[in-house]
Design a protein around this motif. Structure first.
Motif, PDB file in Angstrom:
ATOM      1  N   ARG A 116       0.984  -1.237  -0.004  1.00  0.00           N
ATOM      2  CA  ARG A 116      -0.132   0.132   0.065  1.00  0.00           C
ATOM      3  C   ARG A 116       1.051   1.330   0.086  1.00  0.00           C
ATOM      4  O   ARG A 116       0.748   2.169  -0.808  1.00  0.00           O
ATOM      5  N   ARG A 120       0.766   3.706  -2.984  1.00  0.00           N
ATOM      6  CA  ARG A 120       0.190   5.183  -2.847  1.00  0.00           C
ATOM      7  C   ARG A 120       1.496   6.527  -3.072  1.00  0.00           C
ATOM      8  O   ARG A 120       1.014   7.538  -3.022  1.00  0.00           O
ATOM      9  N   CYS A 228      -2.011   6.439   4.142  1.00  0.00           N
ATOM     10  CA  CYS A 228      -2.257   5.339   4.310  1.00  0.00           C
ATOM     11  C   CYS A 228      -3.011   4.786   5.715  1.00  0.00           C
ATOM     12  O   CYS A 228      -3.508   3.952   5.873  1.00  0.00           O
TER      13      CYS A 228
END
Length: 251
Positions: A116, A120, A228
């Motif tokens: 993630r 991102r 996140c």
């Protein structure tokens, strides 16, 4: 004609720097050990060649109250180095400082969380850099120092230079990381650096002689981690079957 304390201090400080350089210490260690002598020199009016036990006790007690244990230890090591190599005297107080022991485990990102974070990250150079650190299990400085010639695709390995303790080591090169680095190099085409400075944009990256700024890397990582919704402060090295992550172009 007697020599002033400042002149004696300056002369010995210069010798201190020479010994630090000749011993092959890392630049950060040289700066820390030299800063230690400057700081204690200021505290005792540049007269540090014959400090008493009580003076040392007073000085380090004051330092503990105003600085971290890490700084205190570095000052101690710097002064011990000065005594050994400049004054040619043994250190007379081996048990002067004993920092408290603490074993705090960092919050480690899982594989999914690491993916993630990488996904991102919008800026391509940072995204590739984070993936490279993750897949090779590198420290920040080790990744920034990577050069084109360190990547041995034929043997499937990477030469990590000037690692902890001034030691070199070889780490396995996953195929996915190799392919990603080849594509990334084709974007900037710097003949030496894998992660050249972003200061002058893409055109400047091709001729940059310094790597990306570590402060910028850390700031970007912290922002992405916050975006996140994570609180991790460390990323675990990827297992062999998890060294894949979809990294597109752009950014």
């Amino acid at each position: 004609m007697s020599t002033s304390p400042e002149a004696t201090f300056d002369r010995n400080y210069a010798r201190h720097l020479q010994h630090l350089t000749l011993k092959g210490l890392q630049p950060k260690t040289i700066e820390a050990y030299s800063r230690a002598i400057r700081r204690i020199g200021e505290r005792f009016d540049h007269q540090i060649d014959a400090l008493s036990e009580q003076q040392l006790l007073d000085y380090f007690t004051e330092l503990v109250a105003s600085h971290s244990w890490s700084s205190v230890k570095l000052d101690l090591y710097g002064l011990k180095f000065y005594y050994e190599h400049v004054l040619r005297r043994p250190w007379a107080m081996p048990g002067l400082i004993k920092p408290p022991r603490s074993q705090r485990l960092p919050d480690i990102a899982t594989v999914d969380e690491t993916q993630r974070i990488i996904t991102r990250t919008r800026v391509l150079s940072y995204r590739v850099f984070f993936f490279t650190l993750y897949s090779l299990g590198l420290r920040l400085g080790e990744g920034l120092r990577l050069q084109v010639g360190d990547i041995d695709g034929a043997r499937g390995r990477v030469h990590i230079r000037d690692a902890k303790g001034n030691q070199d080591r070889l780490v396995p090169l996953p195929q996915a990381t190799h392919q990603l680095l080849r594509r990334f190099w084709q974007v900037h085409r710097n003949p030496v650096l894998l992660f050249p400075s972003r200061h002058d944009g893409l055109k400047g990256a091709a001729t940059a002689t310094t790597p990306m700024d570590p402060g910028g890397v850390q700031t970007t990582l912290h922002r992405v981690v916050e975006a996140c919704g994570l609180t991790v402060i460390a990323v675990a090295a990827a297992p062999d079957d998890e060294r894949r992550c979809g990294l597109g172009s752009g950014g």
